[in-house]
Design a protein around this motif. Sequence first.
Motif, short mmCIF file in Angstrom:
data_model
loop_
_atom_site.label_atom_id
_atom_site.label_comp_id
_atom_site.label_asym_id
_atom_site.label_seq_id
_atom_site.Cartn_x
_atom_site.Cartn_y
_atom_site.Cartn_z
N ARG A 265 26.55 -15.59 3.95
CA ARG A 265 26.19 -14.25 3.50
C ARG A 265 25.78 -14.22 2.03
O ARG A 265 25.26 -13.22 1.55
CB ARG A 265 27.37 -13.28 3.70
N THR A 266 26.05 -15.33 1.31
CA THR A 266 25.75 -15.36 -0.12
C THR A 266 24.25 -15.37 -0.36
O THR A 266 23.54 -16.24 0.15
CB THR A 266 26.38 -16.61 -0.76
N GLN A 267 23.76 -14.42 -1.15
CA GLN A 267 22.33 -14.30 -1.41
C GLN A 267 22.00 -14.33 -2.90
O GLN A 267 20.89 -13.97 -3.30
CB GLN A 267 21.78 -13.01 -0.76
N CYS A 295 29.32 -11.52 -2.08
CA CYS A 295 28.89 -10.62 -1.01
C CYS A 295 29.24 -9.18 -1.34
O CYS A 295 30.40 -8.86 -1.62
CB CYS A 295 29.55 -11.05 0.29
N GLY A 313 24.19 -9.31 -4.04
CA GLY A 313 23.41 -9.08 -2.83
C GLY A 313 22.07 -9.78 -3.00
O GLY A 313 21.95 -10.72 -3.77
#
Length: 345
Positions: A265-267, A295, A313
């Motif tokens: 989920r890490t962006q 996250c 995000g």
Amino acid sequence: MTRKLNVGGVPLGGGAPVSIQSMTNTPTHDVEATLAQIRALAAAGCDIVRVAVPDMAAAKAVGALKAGSPVPLVADIHFDYRLALEAAEQGIHKIRINPGNIGAPERVEAVARTCKERGIPIRVGVNGGSLEKELLARYGGPTPEAMVESALGHIKLLEQYGFEDICVSLKASSVPVTMKAYQLMAERYDYPLHLGVTEAGTREIGELKAAAGIGGLLALGIGDTLRVSLTADPVEEVCAARRILKAIGLRREGPELIACPTCGRTQISLIPMARQVEELLKGVDKPITVAVMGCIVNGPGEARHADVGLAGGRGEGVLFKRGEIVAKVPEDQLVPGLMKLIEDL
């Protein structure tokens, strides 16, 4: 609870805060060089500093070292009881010695009597690598039981002369052996315990072994003072000790950084961001918890106990304070925004 000792004004045992120790590696008779290192250790957060006393020149330097030292000093002595007597005469705050290796009973009595008269505690220091041959033969090696029996033998030598201002260490290079030895000792005696894993290695592996052994014992409520033994600059030992005490909640000094592990989920560039924040926090002395989360969905919730934090995000993220979102900013503004929150606290 262990008994309380007084080491040059620093309480040891009896519920006092766990103190940090290290040892100089300069020639002790070189007063200028040794004092410089003592002061560097004290500035790093060391509470008590030990110096090697291998000869009479070192013993006679104790007075000058004591006069210039900002922290109490311990004399590390082996074999020659006269060095202990001279260090005591020079005003040393504590002596590390094994009564069993300094010769005849009258020599042990002389050291015990002198230290008792001057209020100087003695640390009985047992090392798994230098146990008595008889104990090694009987136990088949440097076992925890052999180490404890060695310590008790040294303690009895002092007790028979009415000396009880004793601190004990039982150090081995093996973490499990070290931990078991201290646990056995804590069950039998209430003398304060000096924790350490000896010959632990270079900074990386040594700190890991110390964190497991020393930290594990402290988490069990065992231990009154400690030294993290590293093949490194002694100042590194003090820094490692502070990190261990902080990690298990025994000291609250400056900020604590928490950061989530990366996942799918890490962006954002979480790893370099966390390292950047860690570096910036070195200039902050507030006792706060700072979170760097990868996250937006879970960040503020998982780190709601943090005083301030950020959660990333895609191309942006949020800043939060005690679990409540206070701003949404572009990714490149997350770290500056976090530092501003810290400044405003």
